[in-house]
Design a protein around this motif. Structure first.
Motif, mmCIF file in Angstrom:
data_model
loop_
_atom_site.group_PDB
_atom_site.id
_atom_site.type_symbol
_atom_site.label_atom_id
_atom_site.label_comp_id
_atom_site.label_asym_id
_atom_site.label_seq_id
_atom_site.Cartn_x
_atom_site.Cartn_y
_atom_site.Cartn_z
ATOM 1 N N PHE A 1 -4.080 9.766 -14.252
ATOM 2 C CA PHE A 1 -2.688 9.610 -14.724
ATOM 3 C C PHE A 1 -2.615 9.743 -16.025
ATOM 4 C CE2 PHE A 1 1.341 7.902 -16.216
ATOM 5 C CZ PHE A 1 2.375 8.739 -15.783
ATOM 6 N N LEU B 1 -4.958 13.459 -5.943
ATOM 7 C CA LEU B 1 -4.000 12.636 -5.406
ATOM 8 C C LEU B 1 -4.679 12.345 -3.849
ATOM 9 C CD1 LEU B 1 -1.284 11.231 -5.354
ATOM 10 C CD2 LEU B 1 -0.256 13.527 -4.528
ATOM 11 N N GLY C 1 0.913 -1.284 0.196
ATOM 12 C CA GLY C 1 -0.046 0.009 -0.099
ATOM 13 C C GLY C 1 0.878 1.266 0.155
ATOM 14 N N PHE C 2 1.904 1.185 0.897
ATOM 15 C CA PHE C 2 2.876 2.488 0.751
ATOM 16 C C PHE C 2 3.430 2.669 -0.406
ATOM 17 C CE2 PHE C 2 2.597 2.095 5.531
ATOM 18 C CZ PHE C 2 2.202 3.515 6.025
ATOM 19 N N VAL C 3 4.134 1.317 -1.053
ATOM 20 C CA VAL C 3 4.698 1.293 -2.486
ATOM 21 C C VAL C 3 3.757 2.109 -3.579
ATOM 22 C CG1 VAL C 3 5.559 0.120 -4.546
ATOM 23 C CG2 VAL C 3 6.032 -0.372 -2.012
ATOM 24 N N LEU C 4 2.358 1.664 -3.512
ATOM 25 C CA LEU C 4 1.330 2.348 -4.311
ATOM 26 C C LEU C 4 1.309 3.756 -3.888
ATOM 27 C CD1 LEU C 4 -1.358 -0.700 -4.551
ATOM 28 C CD2 LEU C 4 0.394 -0.017 -6.272
ATOM 29 N N ALA C 5 1.114 4.201 -2.825
ATOM 30 C CA ALA C 5 1.102 5.485 -2.521
ATOM 31 C C ALA C 5 2.232 6.161 -2.974
ATOM 32 C CB ALA C 5 0.747 5.619 -0.847
ATOM 33 N N MET D 1 4.159 9.795 -9.172
ATOM 34 C CA MET D 1 3.861 9.674 -10.625
ATOM 35 C C MET D 1 3.007 11.319 -10.957
ATOM 36 S SD MET D 1 2.639 5.897 -11.590
ATOM 37 C CE MET D 1 2.117 6.021 -13.110
ATOM 38 N N THR D 2 2.310 11.636 -9.785
ATOM 39 C CA THR D 2 1.672 12.988 -9.954
ATOM 40 C C THR D 2 2.560 14.008 -10.033
ATOM 41 O OG1 THR D 2 -0.010 12.125 -8.601
ATOM 42 C CG2 THR D 2 0.191 14.406 -8.687
ATOM 43 N N LEU E 1 -5.264 8.847 -2.233
ATOM 44 C CA LEU E 1 -4.610 8.420 -0.888
ATOM 45 C C LEU E 1 -5.558 8.153 0.269
ATOM 46 C CD1 LEU E 1 -1.503 10.729 -1.041
ATOM 47 C CD2 LEU E 1 -1.508 8.396 -1.822
ATOM 48 N N MET F 1 -7.751 -0.800 -2.301
ATOM 49 C CA MET F 1 -6.208 -0.535 -3.142
ATOM 50 C C MET F 1 -6.690 -0.182 -4.274
ATOM 51 S SD MET F 1 -3.775 -2.770 -1.133
ATOM 52 C CE MET F 1 -2.539 -2.029 0.057
ATOM 53 N N TYR G 1 -6.222 0.473 5.076
ATOM 54 C CA TYR G 1 -5.649 0.186 6.420
ATOM 55 C C TYR G 1 -6.485 -0.148 7.558
ATOM 56 C CZ TYR G 1 -1.268 0.928 4.241
ATOM 57 O OH TYR G 1 -0.047 0.743 3.387
ATOM 58 N N PHE H 1 -6.435 6.514 -9.693
ATOM 59 C CA PHE H 1 -5.124 7.536 -10.084
ATOM 60 C C PHE H 1 -4.950 7.182 -11.466
ATOM 61 C CE2 PHE H 1 -0.636 7.057 -10.391
ATOM 62 C CZ PHE H 1 -0.473 8.685 -9.966
ATOM 63 N N ALA I 1 3.990 5.455 -5.245
ATOM 64 C CA ALA I 1 4.283 5.688 -6.845
ATOM 65 C C ALA I 1 3.186 6.648 -7.220
ATOM 66 C CB ALA I 1 3.637 4.086 -7.189
ATOM 67 N N ALA I 2 2.097 6.674 -6.565
ATOM 68 C CA ALA I 2 0.871 7.726 -6.995
ATOM 69 C C ALA I 2 1.501 9.037 -6.890
ATOM 70 C CB ALA I 2 -0.357 7.371 -6.167
ATOM 71 N N VAL I 3 2.224 9.390 -5.833
ATOM 72 C CA VAL I 3 2.868 10.636 -5.297
ATOM 73 C C VAL I 3 3.817 11.004 -6.404
ATOM 74 C CG1 VAL I 3 4.132 12.001 -3.700
ATOM 75 C CG2 VAL I 3 2.356 10.329 -2.944
ATOM 76 N N MET J 1 -6.105 2.792 -6.894
ATOM 77 C CA MET J 1 -5.264 2.782 -7.886
ATOM 78 C C MET J 1 -5.883 2.907 -9.522
ATOM 79 S SD MET J 1 -2.745 3.047 -6.309
ATOM 80 C CE MET J 1 -1.551 3.388 -7.606
ATOM 81 N N LEU K 1 -6.913 4.794 -0.427
ATOM 82 C CA LEU K 1 -5.835 3.912 -0.044
ATOM 83 C C LEU K 1 -5.768 3.739 1.514
ATOM 84 C CD1 LEU K 1 -3.866 2.011 -1.803
ATOM 85 C CD2 LEU K 1 -2.169 4.075 -1.245
#
Lengths: 651, 362
Positions: free
Chosen positions: B314, B280, A17-21, A27-28, B284, B303, B291, B310, A23-25, B307, B287
């Motif tokens: 994108f 964003l 999830g952190f990796v995806l977050a 890429m933005t 987020l 998730m 949790y 997103f 990635a999103a940041v 995505m 996302l």
């Protein structure tokens, strides 16, 4: 165990999830950087492009100044024509749309290809002109199908037209599309590629007056190129209209009369004419350029119209009343896209219709030069009015014998009778006594050997030889024999019909060194001509000789007198050898002119002024290979002068 | 669960962000029609209101229902997509289906169906098998079949988002890193193969993207005009209703795929960054919900939807700014288009339902 596994997985997923977050940041961030590049770093460049999109500076072509004849009849004007345009962006498929257009209006394959090539070089929202000469009929056919033709639009434009067609071709010249070379010399033409520029004639000489100033419109345009609103507007300033001195009535008569020469016109359509047209390449060449006059010559053969030149001018003002050079061509062919076929026909025509013979055709003046020699001799005191020489038919000089045109000779001749009968021997004598330098001096004062200054381009100055000229151009010294030949206007002497008309006008005028002009001059306008400065008594003698040519008992043109109602005329014949006659031919007896091949026949010349008392008009006529000046050129000149006086009067 | 409890648990901040985006969209569409609520802006706002209603309604649906129907949804989506290829409306393009006068794009809800199916699939797999590749192959099939069907329509943009959304679920489910590398290499290797299956117009779009100036007349026109509009907007833009590129019709498709460009022209970099920031935050926030929820199904669904949203943004922004070929991808909640907006709101509704009914504290 299971619980810990579950926990492991949960940890993995949390990390993912952190990796995806992340990635999103990231890429933005990329997107932000890209936008920063476009909107901040490169913004001035894109603002420029946006302005270029949004604003269209349209150059509005000015209406070209019109040309009128002396009586305000239109000689060159502007016709509204319809343009067919296409906007590639909106014509979903350019090729298909153009093919469809080709099935509705005339549209050659080559034009389609050039439109597509243009489209590739321009932004797709810019209109491209497909045709600029749609007829009303074509416009109507297109209008009803406009729903099937996305991106196709119509507009108006101006196109030069010459309503008199070929009749005035050598006066007006023509306008044709701007050439690359013209753009290099005149950058202002770059913005007006659709505008035509004068290439010859008055159109060329008065180009700055006629063109006018283009207007400018700054327009906000949308993506289809359609105007939304006009932001600023400077209207075009049309070119100046010009009134020519030419009289269409005289011009029409002169062109018909000159081209007919001494023969008889035949009607088209007869079996004989059709058969002749099918087999005679020369007739075909004439017909192909629109010359529709066919003559029957003295031997009964069908021949094309005569070629040559005729120009009439006012001896006081220099205004040209009529200026004809035959054969002629249709100047309207040049205003649009000149077809290759038409260009070839004109350019390869054996008699060169594009040549303006009046100003650029060079002819030996022949006996019309005798006035110059006579005036030079009188002024030099070599002869007086009564000085006589005896013509035996030939004059010996050293080893050479120079013949008179009359085999048996003329007997005792003075200057007046020598002009009347065009005695060659008399002029051999006085030419030898006067000398070439003085003859040349007189010729220049009468307007020969130099450009006349008429408002036409490409004027030739001709040749009036002298000792210096011979040495410079031939590398050898002048011989007395050449003076003898020059005495009858042959040898090196070359003149244009315009110069001969000016010479005649100056002789008739007597006071002013008249300069010809194609522009109409207001009545009573002060003429600023240089003084002619030739003694009036000498001129009077010459005029008497010229009068005797028509009215003397032995005058060479006394069969072609201008009637009393017109006040009579004075003139001089000229018959110019094109091919030297050999001794053998002379012994066999000279072949008659008409029995020689056309290109070897003599040129027929005649110059004249009218009326006899208070002269007003001067004319020169050249009928190429027309035979003798008396039998062919004199009647043509007489008839044109009669028409001139009838149309323009004498006041 | 009491009504109050449900209302209390609704992620209001997510709904607020979505509502702001819908309002931004309505304003942009108002400008796109040269200052008129017709024909787009009014309907857009109305649809937005309906969308918010859908989310609130879905707050009362138990997520277990979604879990139960997820496979059926996928199968239904596949059948419709396959059927479209046979009877789709529109010449050469079978993206749309018309039922009772209402047209919609089945490929949009298919995105969600894939995410739900993947989530359920991974949810059902034993924990200890998650390291083995075998587990991931059926998941790849779940993505591949609808991907190919949408590609065939042809709709490269949606297919691409579908693929990226699905792959991110597989990634989130814990695909070992060594396979992540493998999939990347596989994807790169498949590109020439993919190229061959593309339609002529798609190939030309890609070529145009690589060199837009070579085809100023055709497909390159859009990219060039879009870049001009964005770039000329500058830092603060030309002002509302003042974008000359958009107002004078230089910009194509300004109400759908190129709406971001129009906003950029009228509000500049500031306006664009504001919108990117909102998206964003939305992604987020969703996302983050993953949790807070209990089941793997819920986690993966959140998730995936995050995505999906997103990548939606994108692909669109990258496309209009000339970083990707013009593939046809709307900007969620801002672009005019009912199916796309409804799909996004359904996604938000699913997230809401999950958050309310599958919270860890319960």
């Amino acid at each position: 165990m299971r619980r810990s596994k579950e926990k492991d997985l949960r940890r993995i997923m949390s990390r993912r999830g952190f990796v995806l977050a992340g990635a999103a940041v990231t890429m933005t961030g990329f997107l932000g950087a890209r936008l920063y590049y476009l909107q901040v770093a490169q913004t001035s460049r894109y603002q420029r492009l946006s302005d270029r999109n949004q604003f269209d500076v349209r150059v509005v072509p000015p209406a070209r100044g019109r040309l009128f004849d002396h009586k305000m009849r239109l000689v060159a004007g502007n016709a509204e024509s319809f343009e067919l345009r296409i906007t590639p962006l909106y014509a979903r498929n350019l090729q298909d749309t153009l093919d469809l257009l080709a099935s509705i209006v005339e549209l050659p394959e080559a034009r389609i290809e050039s439109v597509i090539a243009t489209a590739k070089a321009l932004p797709s929202f810019r209109e491209i002109t497909v045709r600029d000469d749609l007829s009303q009929r074509e416009l109507a056919r297109l209008a009803v199908r406009s729903a099937l033709l996305p991106g196709v639009s119509f507009g108006k434009s101006l196109r030069r037209i010459y309503p008199q067609g070929a009749l005035t071709c050598h006066i007006t010249g023509y306008v044709s599309p701007v050439t690359q070379r013209e753009i290099e010399n005149d950058k202002t033409l770059e913005i007006l590629p659709t505008l035509g520029t004068g290439k010859t004639g008055v159109e060329y000489m008065f180009e700055p007056n006629l063109r006018g100033l283009p207007g400018r419109e700054k327009i906000e345009v949308n993506a289809t190129g359609r105007p939304i609103k006009v932001l600023s507007d400077v209207p075009p300033a049309p070119g100046n209209d010009l009134q020519l001195s030419v009289d269409i009535g005289v011009q029409l008569h002169a062109s018909e009369r000159l081209r007919q020469g001494r023969w008889e016109q035949v009607t088209f359509g007869s079996h004989e004419v059709q058969a002749a047209l099918a087999s005679d390449a020369e007739l075909q060449a004439h017909l192909a350029v629109g010359d529709d006059m066919i003559l029957r010559d003295g031997n009964g053969r069908l021949v094309p119209a005569e070629s040559g030149a005729a120009v009439v001018m006012d001896i006081h003002t220099g205004e040209i009343i009529s200026l004809v050079s035959a054969p002629m061509f249709d100047p309207n062919l040049f205003t649009g896209k000149l077809l290759n076929r038409d260009w070839r026909r004109l350019n390869e025509h054996p008699r060169r219709p594009l040549l303006n013979r009046v100003t650029s055709g060079l002819y030996a003046p022949g006996s019309t030069f005798k006035m110059v020699v006579g005036l030079a001799a009188l002024e030099a005191g070599v002869i007086s009015e009564n000085t006589e020489f005896f013509c035996t038919g030939e004059r010996e000089l050293g080893d050479s014998i120079f013949h008179c045109w009359r085999k048996g000779g003329h007997g005792a001749m003075n200057i007046v009778s020598a002009l009347e009968q065009s005695c060659d021997v008399y002029f051999y004598e006085i030419a030898l006594k006067t000398g070439i330098q003085k003859i040349r001096d007189m010729a220049l004062r009468l307007g020969l050997g130099t450009v006349t200054g008429v408002d036409l381009p490409g004027e030739k100055s001709g040749i009036i030889p002298s000792h210096e000229w011979k040495l410079a151009n031939k590398g050898v010294v002048w011989t007395p024999g050449e003076t003898v030949v020059a005495g009858i206007g042959q040898g090196y002497v070359l003149t244009t019909p315009m110069q001969l008309a000016v010479m005649t006008a100056r002789i008739a005028n007597g006071k002013d060194a008249v300069v010809p002009s194609l522009l109409s001059k207001p009545n009573g306008a002060v003429q600023n001509f240089a003084p002619l400065d030739i003694s009036e008594s000498a001129l009077a003698v010459i005029r008497r000789g010229m009068s005797a040519v028509l009215y003397g008992g032995a005058g060479t043109a006394n069969s072609y007198q201008l009637g009393k109602e017109y006040g009579g005329m004075a003139g001089k014949t000229g018959t110019v050898q094109v091919k030297r006659i050999t001794l053998a031919q002379r012994e066999k007896g000279i072949t008659k002119n008409i029995d020689r091949p056309w290109a070897e026949r003599d040129h027929a010349l005649f110059v004249a002024y009218a009326p006899l008392k208070n002269p007003r008009y001067a004319i020169s006529v050249v009928v190429e290979h027309g035979g003798s000046g008396s039998s062919t050129a004199a009647p043509v000149a007489r008839d044109i002068l009669a028409k001139t006086i009838a149309e323009r009067g004498l006041t | 669960m009491t009504l109050w409890r449900i209302l209390f648990r609704i992620p209001w901040h997510i709904l607020l962000i979505a509502a702001v985006l819908v309002v931004v969209g309505a304003l942009a569409l108002y400008s796109a029609s040269e200052g008129s609520w017709q024909p787009w802006a009014g309907r857009h706002a109305l649809r937005g209101a309906v969308g918010v209603g859908v989310v609130l309604l879905m707050a009362f649906i138990d997520f277990k229902l979604l879990h139960r129907f997820s496979y059926i949804l996928l199968i239904a989506a596949l059948i419709v997509l396959a059927g479209l290829l046979v009877i789709g409306s529109g010449p050469n393009v079978s993206r749309w289906i018309t039922i009772g006068g209402v047209s919609f794009q089945p490929s949009e809800p298919a995105k969600i169906a894939i995410i739900l199916a993947l989530a359920r699939y991974f949810d059902s797999q034993p924990q200890d098998r998650m390291q083995s590749l075998i587990v991931y192959l059926p998941a790849l099939a779940i993505i591949a079949v609808p991907f190919l069907l949408v590609m065939k329509q042809p709709d490269l943009g949606t297919a691409l988002m579908l693929l990226l959304g699905g792959l991110s679920v597989i990634f989130a489910a814990g695909l070992p890193w060594r396979y992540v590398g493998g999939v990347t290499i596989l994807a790169l290797g498949a590109m020439p193969l993919l190229w061959m299956t593309l339609h002529e117009y798609q190939k030309s779009r890609v070529m145009t993207f690589l060199n837009p100036e070579a085809d100023v007349l055709g497909a390159g026109y859009q990219i060039i005009q879009s870049k001009i509009a964005l770039g000329s907007g500058g830092l603060f833009g030309k002002g509302f209703l003042m974008g000359s590129q958009s107002q004078l019709d230089y910009l194509p498709e300004k109400q759908t795929d190129f709406v971001f460009t129009m906003i950029g022209e009228e509000f500049g970099l500031v306006g664009n960054l504001f919108i990117l920031g909102l998206y964003l935050a939305l992604s987020l926030s969703i996302l983050r919900i993953s949790y807070l929820v209990r089941s793997r199904f819920s986690q993966l669904t959140c998730m995936g939807i995050s995505m999906m949203l997103f990548f939606y943004v994108f692909v669109n922004v990258a496309m209009v700014s000339g970083m990707l070929p013009v593939v046809g991808a709307p900007l969620p909640l801002i672009s005019y288009g009912g199916t796309s907006m409804l799909t996004v709101f359904i996604g938000l509704g699913i997230v809401t339902s999950i958050l309310i009914h599958d919270r860890q504290e319960d």
